[in-house]
Design an enzyme around this catalytic site. Structure first.
Site, short mmCIF file in Angstrom:
data_model
loop_
_atom_site.label_atom_id
_atom_site.label_comp_id
_atom_site.label_asym_id
_atom_site.label_seq_id
_atom_site.Cartn_x
_atom_site.Cartn_y
_atom_site.Cartn_z
N THR A 207 0.83 -1.21 0.00
CA THR A 207 0.00 0.00 0.00
C THR A 207 0.86 1.26 0.00
OG1 THR A 207 -1.79 -1.18 1.09
CG2 THR A 207 -1.78 1.21 1.33
N TYR B 238 -7.23 1.11 -4.28
CA TYR B 238 -6.01 1.73 -4.84
C TYR B 238 -5.16 0.63 -5.45
CZ TYR B 238 -4.78 0.11 -0.17
OH TYR B 238 -4.62 -0.65 0.95
N SER C 180 2.28 -7.63 -0.90
CA SER C 180 3.15 -8.49 -0.10
C SER C 180 2.83 -9.96 -0.28
CB SER C 180 3.05 -8.11 1.38
OG SER C 180 1.73 -8.27 1.84
N THR D 212 1.61 -4.42 4.18
CA THR D 212 1.46 -4.73 5.60
C THR D 212 0.86 -6.11 5.84
OG1 THR D 212 -0.71 -3.69 5.67
CG2 THR D 212 1.19 -2.30 6.24
N ASP D 213 0.18 -6.67 4.82
CA ASP D 213 -0.54 -7.93 5.05
C ASP D 213 0.38 -9.03 5.57
OD1 ASP D 213 -2.81 -6.70 4.24
OD2 ASP D 213 -3.00 -7.73 2.32
N LYS E 277 -0.14 -8.21 12.64
CA LYS E 277 -1.16 -7.29 12.15
C LYS E 277 -2.48 -7.68 12.79
CE LYS E 277 -3.04 -5.21 7.99
NZ LYS E 277 -2.98 -5.03 6.53
N GLU F 152 1.84 -20.11 25.37
CA GLU F 152 2.77 -21.17 24.92
C GLU F 152 2.05 -22.44 24.49
OE1 GLU F 152 6.18 -20.81 25.03
OE2 GLU F 152 6.08 -18.80 25.91
N1 ASP Z 1 -2.37 -5.28 0.02
C1 ASP Z 1 -1.36 -4.66 0.74
C2 ASP Z 1 -0.15 -5.58 0.83
O1 ASP Z 1 0.60 -5.59 -0.11
C3 ASP Z 1 -1.78 -4.20 2.06
C4 ASP Z 1 -0.87 -3.19 2.61
O2 ASP Z 1 0.21 -2.95 2.14
O3 ASP Z 1 -1.26 -2.59 3.61
O4 ASP Z 1 0.08 -6.24 1.81
#
Ligand code: ASP
Length: 382
Positions: free
Chosen positions: A51, A65, A99, A130-131, A209, A331
């Site tokens: 993102t 996007y 990702s 972030t994924d 996340k 654990e």
């Molecule tokens: N779809 C995105 C990714 O590449 C999500 C992000 O970057 O927040 O993980």
């Protein structure tokens, strides 16, 4: 003066003293000594997409996007000249995609690239989606051999739009600026890989996340953040245990990917447990030739009775299992034979450790030991 700067100065003090002595004879060396102390750190940003590298159609395209993307060079231009007070920034565009579409072979390439880059840079920042950022992070934490800072960042909102406008309330620019600032400061030297988002610093092993859209999505559960950044103040409150092995051989893991550059990396999958979960997923993975399976079990690692039967059969065929919990903290103990308890590692992180374990050893007992040492939050390699 930041802790990192202090450390740098401590390291440079003896050099400076020596050069000052020599400068009595060669005045030009004095200038060189000053230059060493003054020298700005070099930070290389390796961009992979996500993102943070995505553009929408407007300044408020928070949910949709990625129709077009921005190059890392342009992202750094946007935060310039401000960023240049912290570091001389270099960029490498490794890729520009989500990702989730990165392969394990590309993960290996990235680790090797980071180590190569750190030969000449003082720190590396990697931008990813972030994924699966926590998986990139833990992979680098387990495989990068250099002690210099590796900082991951990304964004929960796209960078801007194709007209060059930046997203209203976008978190990309500040996350990138803070990540470079952190890498340049050397505050996380010997910490392994850390995440820098939403002003917070997280350890790769512990972070996950937790929210689909919020900018404070990354949390480290009961361990908490390592620190935070307010403007130019970098506050680091705690460190991952491996910092105790700084500057010793025990700091680096045995997972040096340079040794297995061309080796085919084994496939490791995850089977999720729930009420009455069937055993077919485990059977299918076993039939597909996977070398390892992580179970994301209930409670303290439980599997359904059908899964247990399938696991027993697959383990007898030589497939190695790592047992984790879907609970998200706490654990998992026990395990015997080809079933290894993964402690408090989340399933997606246990998968990476099992994959590396199976890459570097055929001996389940050795892999179990790695889970208990490298995989443990107390981190030891000896
Ligand atoms: N779809 C995105 C990714 O590449 C999500 C992000 O970057 O927040 O993980």
């Amino acid at each position: 003066m930041g802790k990192g700067q202090k450390r740098m100065n401590q390291l440079l003090a003896p050099i400076l003293a020596a050069l000052l002595f020599i400068s009595m004879f060669t005045p030009s060396t004095f200038a060189r000594a000053e230059e060493l102390v003054e020298k700005k750190p070099v930070v290389t940003v390796i961009a992979t997409g996500g993102t943070i590298g995505s553009l929408g159609t407007s300044r408020v395209s928070y949910l949709s996007y990625g129709q077009s993307r921005i190059a890392v060079e342009d992202m750094v231009k946007y935060i310039s000249p401000e960023v240049s007070q912290y570091a001389d920034v270099k960029t490498i565009q490794f890729g520009n995609k989500g990702s989730g579409s990165y392969t394990i072979d590309e993960f290996r390439e990235l680790s090797l690239l980071i180590d190569e880059t750190l030969k000449t840079s003082d720190g590396v920042v990697v931008t990813t989606g972030t994924d699966t950022m926590e998986e990139f992070a833990y992979w680098f934490d387990l495989t990068v051999q250099n002690q210099k800072p590796v900082v991951l960042t990304g964004a929960m909102r796209p960078w801007g739009n194709a007209n060059g406008d930046v997203t209203i309330g976008g978190d990309g620019p500040i996350n990138l600026l803070n990540a470079i600032k952190l890498a340049a400061s050397q505050n996380t030297y010997c910490y392994g890989t850390v995440l820098m988002l939403n002003d917070e610093i997280h350890a790769a092993r512990e972070v996950t996340k937790t929210n689909t859209y919020r900018t404070d999505t990354f949390q480290s559960g009961e361990y908490g953040i390592l620190g935070y950044i307010d403007g130019d103040n970098i506050n680091v409150e705690r460190a991952p245990a491996r910092v105790k092995a700084c500057n010793t051989e025990a700091w680096a893991t045995p997972f040096d990917l340079a040794e297995v550059k061309d080796k085919e990396l084994p496939r490791v999958e995850i089977a999720y447990t729930y009420q009455m979960a069937g055993g077919e997923v485990i059977e299918a993975f076993a039939n597909a030739g996977v070398k390892g399976i992580v179970t994301a079990g209930t409670g303290a690692g439980g599997t359904s009775s059908l899964q247990s039967t399938a696991r027993k059969a697959a383990a007898e065929k030589g497939i190695v299992f790592a047992s984790t919990s879907r609970v998200g903290s706490g654990e998992v103990y026990g395990g015997s034979g080809n079933i290894i308890a993964a402690g408090d590692l989340l399933a997606q992180k246990a998968r990476l450790l099992l994959l590396l374990g199976l890459t570097f050893s055929d001996d389940t007992q050795q892999i179990r030991t790695w889970f208990e040492t490298i995989g443990n939050r107390n981190f030891t390699t000896k």
